[in-house]
Design an enzyme around this catalytic site. Structure first.
Site, PDB file in Angstrom:
ATOM      1  N   CYS A  30       0.592  -1.210  -0.128  1.00  0.00           N
ATOM      2  CA  CYS A  30       0.173   0.092   0.000  1.00  0.00           C
ATOM      3  C   CYS A  30       0.909   1.396  -0.002  1.00  0.00           C
ATOM      4  O   CYS A  30       1.478   1.525   0.903  1.00  0.00           O
ATOM      5  CB  CYS A  30      -0.814  -0.103   1.340  1.00  0.00           C
ATOM      6  SG  CYS A  30      -1.803   1.523   1.606  1.00  0.00           S
ATOM      7  N   CYS A  33       0.018   3.546   2.720  1.00  0.00           N
ATOM      8  CA  CYS A  33       0.576   3.229   3.879  1.00  0.00           C
ATOM      9  C   CYS A  33       2.071   3.631   4.081  1.00  0.00           C
ATOM     10  O   CYS A  33       2.544   3.950   5.451  1.00  0.00           O
ATOM     11  CB  CYS A  33       0.487   1.673   3.948  1.00  0.00           C
ATOM     12  SG  CYS A  33      -1.543   1.252   3.809  1.00  0.00           S
TER      13      CYS A  33
END
Length: 132
Positions: A30, A33
């Site tokens: 991600c 993230c």
């Protein structure tokens, strides 16, 4: 204070054994993230009174399901065992600081009273299948 990795096995204990716990739900693939990680880590160095936890959603999909998380990163804040913040998306540093300040300033007597009231109002529903 550094961040700690938590799993389904120690999630509940982490939440109940610490006054304020932030939980970052993330995954290695991600992009947002990965951009949020250094912001989260830096913040953990500034707040020794807050436990910063991370949950790898690929390694612990059951936690993602338990909390109904549909997008990552998702940040949750718990205070005295009660979830008081839940938001998907990477926060910039100043916004993360605002969340932490707000959580620290909560009147937990009022929060616990509201939780008790909600539980009383919904007491006729069976919530035994929920593992929060």
């Amino acid at each position: 204070m550094a961040t700690i990795d938590i799993s389904a096995e120690n999630f509940e204990k982490t939440i109940t054994d610490n006054d304020i716990v932030l939980v970052d739900f993330w995954a290695d693939w991600c992009g947002p993230c990965k951009r949020f990680a250094p912001v989260y880590d830096k913040s953990s160095d500034q707040h020794g009174d807050v436990t910063y936890a991370k949950v790898d959603t690929d390694a612990h999909p059951s936690l993602m399901n338990d909390f109904g998380i549909q997008a990552i990163p998702t940040l949750m804040a718990f205070r005295e065992g009660v979830m008081v913040f839940n938001q998907a998306g990477a926060l910039p540093g100043p916004a993360l600081e605002q969340v932490i300040d707000a959580v620290k300033k909560l009147d937990m007597e009022e929060v616990h009273a509201q939780v008790a009231k909600l539980q009383a109002e919904h007491g006729d529903h069976d919530h035994a299948d929920h593992q929060h």
